[in-house]
Design a protein around this motif. Structure first.
Motif, PDB file in Angstrom:
ATOM      1  N   TRP A   1       0.814  -1.218   0.000  1.00  0.00           N
ATOM      2  CA  TRP A   1       0.000   0.000   0.000  1.00  0.00           C
ATOM      3  C   TRP A   1       0.851   1.273   0.000  1.00  0.00           C
ATOM      4  CZ3 TRP A   1      -4.877   1.398  -0.863  1.00  0.00           C
ATOM      5  CH2 TRP A   1      -5.288   2.664  -0.451  1.00  0.00           C
ATOM      6  N   ASP A   2       1.755   1.389   0.944  1.00  0.00           N
ATOM      7  CA  ASP A   2       2.545   2.623   1.048  1.00  0.00           C
ATOM      8  C   ASP A   2       3.399   2.860  -0.189  1.00  0.00           C
ATOM      9  OD1 ASP A   2       1.505   3.146   3.539  1.00  0.00           O
ATOM     10  OD2 ASP A   2       3.191   2.249   4.632  1.00  0.00           O
ATOM     11  N   LEU A   3       4.007   1.807  -0.705  1.00  0.00           N
ATOM     12  CA  LEU A   3       4.847   1.952  -1.893  1.00  0.00           C
ATOM     13  C   LEU A   3       4.010   2.338  -3.107  1.00  0.00           C
ATOM     14  CD1 LEU A   3       7.514   1.770  -3.384  1.00  0.00           C
ATOM     15  CD2 LEU A   3       7.219  -0.718  -3.535  1.00  0.00           C
ATOM     16  N   ARG A   4       2.863   1.739  -3.268  1.00  0.00           N
ATOM     17  CA  ARG A   4       1.994   2.078  -4.400  1.00  0.00           C
ATOM     18  C   ARG A   4       1.513   3.526  -4.304  1.00  0.00           C
ATOM     19  NH1 ARG A   4      -2.347  -1.154  -3.524  1.00  0.00           N
ATOM     20  NH2 ARG A   4      -3.373  -0.332  -5.397  1.00  0.00           N
ATOM     21  N   GLN A   5       1.225   3.989  -3.094  1.00  0.00           N
ATOM     22  CA  GLN A   5       0.811   5.391  -2.938  1.00  0.00           C
ATOM     23  C   GLN A   5       1.941   6.333  -3.347  1.00  0.00           C
ATOM     24  OE1 GLN A   5      -2.420   6.231  -2.002  1.00  0.00           O
ATOM     25  NE2 GLN A   5      -2.706   4.022  -2.148  1.00  0.00           N
ATOM     26  N   ALA A   6       3.178   5.988  -2.943  1.00  0.00           N
ATOM     27  CA  ALA A   6       4.323   6.837  -3.282  1.00  0.00           C
ATOM     28  C   ALA A   6       4.578   6.845  -4.785  1.00  0.00           C
ATOM     29  CB  ALA A   6       5.567   6.356  -2.527  1.00  0.00           C
ATOM     30  N   LEU A   7       4.488   5.687  -5.412  1.00  0.00           N
ATOM     31  CA  LEU A   7       4.695   5.607  -6.860  1.00  0.00           C
ATOM     32  C   LEU A   7       3.591   6.350  -7.609  1.00  0.00           C
ATOM     33  CD1 LEU A   7       5.771   1.859  -7.122  1.00  0.00           C
ATOM     34  CD2 LEU A   7       7.219   3.859  -7.585  1.00  0.00           C
ATOM     35  N   ALA A   8       2.365   6.251  -7.113  1.00  0.00           N
ATOM     36  CA  ALA A   8       1.250   6.960  -7.739  1.00  0.00           C
ATOM     37  C   ALA A   8       1.456   8.467  -7.665  1.00  0.00           C
ATOM     38  CB  ALA A   8      -0.068   6.571  -7.068  1.00  0.00           C
ATOM     39  N   THR A   9       1.955   8.942  -6.527  1.00  0.00           N
ATOM     40  CA  THR A   9       2.251  10.368  -6.388  1.00  0.00           C
ATOM     41  C   THR A   9       3.384  10.779  -7.312  1.00  0.00           C
ATOM     42  OG1 THR A   9       1.535  10.344  -4.080  1.00  0.00           O
ATOM     43  CG2 THR A   9       2.982  12.154  -4.763  1.00  0.00           C
ATOM     44  N   PHE A  10       4.406   9.931  -7.386  1.00  0.00           N
ATOM     45  CA  PHE A  10       5.568  10.215  -8.239  1.00  0.00           C
ATOM     46  C   PHE A  10       5.157  10.369  -9.701  1.00  0.00           C
ATOM     47  CE2 PHE A  10       9.258   9.044 -10.768  1.00  0.00           C
ATOM     48  CZ  PHE A  10      10.291   9.732 -10.137  1.00  0.00           C
TER      49      PHE A  10
END
Length: 363
Positions: free
Chosen positions: A56-65
């Motif tokens: 979850w956290d990694l996907r949120q960061a990649l989505a923001t990126f």
């Protein structure tokens, strides 16, 4: 054979793995972000828990990126796990592969019970990606008289380092869309030429899957993290093919820290732009060698006539230097090797050693 196996070389030479200089795997020579080490140290408590199955956290960061929907991102145990799952997830039975390239595309098709067909880049064009021929095949929907379900494009390509423009990739995407074919774009090395990447634009293409790796630019090969970007529907199909908990807790933590460290990314790009050009000049000066142009962090080099890649690889290995023997890659010749761009000191050492062997004339 894949590169990066320092362990068998260390056993063979009776050395510690830290004594092996590995030019066979193309990893950021600056290493992981300093933030990665801090994140791992402060997350030790997670070792007694299962990893987050949703990343979850990694996907949120990649989505923001990338400024896309996190539901369009699938994280896997390295991009290789995603390559393995794609034929089943997309229903691909006949895949067109642009050779010479990464062997796992064809291998994954065979393991899935499908077939990989090859379109070869020309040595006379320095292995430039044959985008016009590709588009022609896509328009026909057939290759060598046989129908195809899609095409995979390694961009920049490994081991050649070649890449085409983002506009040319978009042209290929349009050609595949008109025929209802899948287009898989492997951008494992695209961090080194961001202007040629099609992310995040490809996130809106329903027939396209883009692969990214945390191995190369972010220097996390030992933690195995990669991800795919596709439409929400395609992402769900791909996620369904993956086993639970395939991405470790430490892998997720490290990848999250790496993505968020923009300063280390800028430093890495600046170093590579400078050192890649310096190493190229040194390689070009080697007598009889041909150095292919590259947009990645490695060079495809042809040794002088009379030399064989396997012999050079063997002799360098005996000194603790690993390079990638590319003579077995379909579309290359028996003199083809690949060298990663490493630190200034390491690069000087490999060039000196190759030069000495060439001058000795022993192959």
């Amino acid at each position: 054979m894949h590169g990066g196996d320092i362990y068998s070389a260390a056993r063979e030479l009776k050395r510690d793995p830290t004594e092996i200089l590995d030019f066979s795997a193309s990893i950021n020579p600056l290493g992981p972000s300093p933030q990665v080490w801090k994140a791992i140290a402060t997350s030790r408590h997670l070792l007694s828990h299962y990893p987050d199955p949703n990343c979850w956290d990694l996907r949120q960061a990649l989505a923001t990126f990338w400024r896309i929907d996190p539901e369009q991102i699938v994280v896997g145990n390295g991009s290789t796990e995603l390559i393995e799952a794609l034929p089943r997830a997309l229903g691909i039975h006949r895949l067109l592969v642009v050779q010479p390239t990464f062997s796992e595309y064809a291998a994954a098709m065979v393991r899935a019970g499908g077939q990989a067909m090859a379109l070869f880049a020309e040595r006379s064009d320095q292995y430039a990606i044959p985008i016009d021929r590709l588009c022609h095949v896509m328009e026909a929907g057939r290759h060598d008289g046989r129908s195809i379900d899609g095409v995979v494009l390694c961009h920049p390509n490994s081991p050649t380092g070649q890449a085409c423009s983002a506009d040319d990739v978009a042209r290929l995407a349009k050609a595949t869309r008109r025929r209802g074919l899948w287009l898989v774009i492997d951008e494992a090395f695209a961090d080194y030429c961001p202007e040629r990447s099609v992310l995040p634009h490809a996130a809106a293409w329903s027939h396209v899957v883009v692969l990214r790796s945390m191995t190369k630019f972010y220097a996390l090969p030992g933690l195995r993290v990669g991800y795919a970007v596709a439409t929400r529907i395609t992402a769900r199909q791909l996620q369904w093919q993956l086993p639970p908990w395939s991405v470790s807790a430490m892998g997720q933590v490290a990848a999250l820290a790496a993505v968020n460290d923009a300063a280390h990314a800028r430093k890495s790009l600046q170093f590579m732009a400078r050192e890649r050009e310096r190493l190229r000049a040194l390689l070009v000066a080697l007598p009889g060698c041909v150095v292919m142009p590259t947009h990645a962090n490695y060079f495809l080099v042809e040794l002088p006539r009379g030399w064989q890649a396997r012999d050079m690889t063997k002799q360098l290995r005996s000194t603790g230097l690993l390079i990638r023997d590319c003579s077995s890659v379909p579309g290359t010749n028996s003199r083809s090797i690949r060298l990663a761009v490493r630190t200034v000191q390491d690069n000087d050492r490999i060039v000196r050693t190759i030069s000495r062997l060439l001058l000795q004339g022993v192959s």
